[in-house]
Scaffold this active site. Sequence first.
Site, PDB file in Angstrom:
ATOM      1  N   HIS A  97       0.764  -1.191  -0.063  1.00  0.00           N
ATOM      2  CA  HIS A  97       0.012  -0.018  -0.112  1.00  0.00           C
ATOM      3  C   HIS A  97       0.804   1.304  -0.073  1.00  0.00           C
ATOM      4  O   HIS A  97       0.894   2.247  -0.822  1.00  0.00           O
ATOM      5  CB  HIS A  97      -0.923  -0.046   1.173  1.00  0.00           C
ATOM      6  CG  HIS A  97      -1.626   1.167   1.463  1.00  0.00           C
ATOM      7  ND1 HIS A  97      -3.172   1.352   1.108  1.00  0.00           N
ATOM      8  CD2 HIS A  97      -1.534   2.337   1.814  1.00  0.00           C
ATOM      9  CE1 HIS A  97      -3.515   2.354   1.408  1.00  0.00           C
ATOM     10  NE2 HIS A  97      -2.619   3.127   1.783  1.00  0.00           N
ATOM     11  N   GLU A  98       1.870   1.319   0.982  1.00  0.00           N
ATOM     12  CA  GLU A  98       2.811   2.400   1.128  1.00  0.00           C
ATOM     13  C   GLU A  98       3.563   2.484  -0.290  1.00  0.00           C
ATOM     14  O   GLU A  98       3.926   3.859  -0.567  1.00  0.00           O
ATOM     15  CB  GLU A  98       3.529   2.669   2.326  1.00  0.00           C
ATOM     16  CG  GLU A  98       2.543   2.522   3.345  1.00  0.00           C
ATOM     17  CD  GLU A  98       1.888   3.645   3.677  1.00  0.00           C
ATOM     18  OE1 GLU A  98       2.247   4.744   3.044  1.00  0.00           O
ATOM     19  OE2 GLU A  98       0.711   3.580   4.499  1.00  0.00           O
TER      20      GLU A  98
END
EC number: 3.4.24.-
Length: 419
Positions: A18-19
């Site tokens: 996600h990051e």
Amino acid sequence: MLGILTFILVFGIIVVVHEFGHFYFAKKSGILVREFAIGMGPKIFAHIGKDGTAYTIRILPLGGYVRMAGWGDDTTEIKTGTPVSLTLADDGKVKRINLSGKKLDQTALPMQVTQFDFEDKLFIKGLVLEEEKTFAVDHDATVVEADGTEVRIAPLDVQYQNATIWGKLITNFAGPMNNFILGVVVFWVLIFMQGGVRDVDTNQFHIMPQGALAKVGVPETAQITKIGSHEVSNWESLIQAVETETKDKTAPTLDVTISEKGSDKQVTVTPEDSQGRYLLGVQPGVKSDFLSMFVGGFTTAADSALRILSALKNLIFQPDLNKLGGPVAIFKASSDAAKNGIENILYFLAMISINIGIFNLIPIPALDGGKIVLNILEAIRRKPLKQEIETYVTLAGVVIMVVLMIAVTWNDIMRLFFR
């Protein structure tokens, strides 16, 4: 222990992926990513790349984060009178400001800071040997923070606020997008591990070796065309036919019509009772060609997303904390998946990744969805909201999320351990 490791691995993969979405598109949009961290807490490894990003590994293996210049409260604060040491470049500009108190450079100049600006005018002013001096700070200078992490300063031209509106929007959307991509990839892995994708659109089913149909001699190649008076054309119609024919019956028998090599015949079957559900011992057929398996990753992920959205809709119109699961419930589910093998772990990983992707798109200011709404408002108004308003809106979102997380976690604990 296996449950703990599974939880850490699944949660870690999902958060880092996600990051990384935010990280990649921030850099493409001209936003400085000051730090990309794997894990939380004190750092155990750090490296500054040529791109100016500090890549760190931190001691607690619970996800990770990115620090974007000008995003949230990511600013460098130095109080008046703070002792620092300055490393100067050949042109006399400051290239490193050390706040850690550790001696990193023998030629560093000690200073007590009285004033600084690392965003616009790029200078630092303070007392050097009781004499006040001012130094220009290089655009790409670094700051060594109190914990020893060295990151770039964040001049205005590389801050989030100064990216294009589309750059900001894709940067915010990229995190959830990566969660969806991860879900598709993991479903691909599962499909290839299982030898194909389930074919739920045909009545050519897989007859399980020790199932009820196999026991009465139904061959694997047979098609099921009718159960009782109900036509069977696909997997869903088979499920409905069995449920209808066995409803409110004890030890029922079923008349099953099968077709093989162009001829039909009827067999009488006693389905197996499994906790009140009656099973014929069949599974959907499998499509094993490459195209079906490739498309199957997308369709399986899409079906999963639709089920999650349906559950979310029901939750909105019929609020119930018992329908929500926080970290405790996720840990319990990961422990259950770990007990049932690698395929269950992968399925759990894909479902949680898609779930988190959808959750992050909810338009609450603290989430990516809330930031996207602010980006859309900025595009419509042709100017951003005032920084103070955006800060208050985000703070309200954070409060909502913290209260919700506390309530859900408390409910998880009470439900799983005290009921």
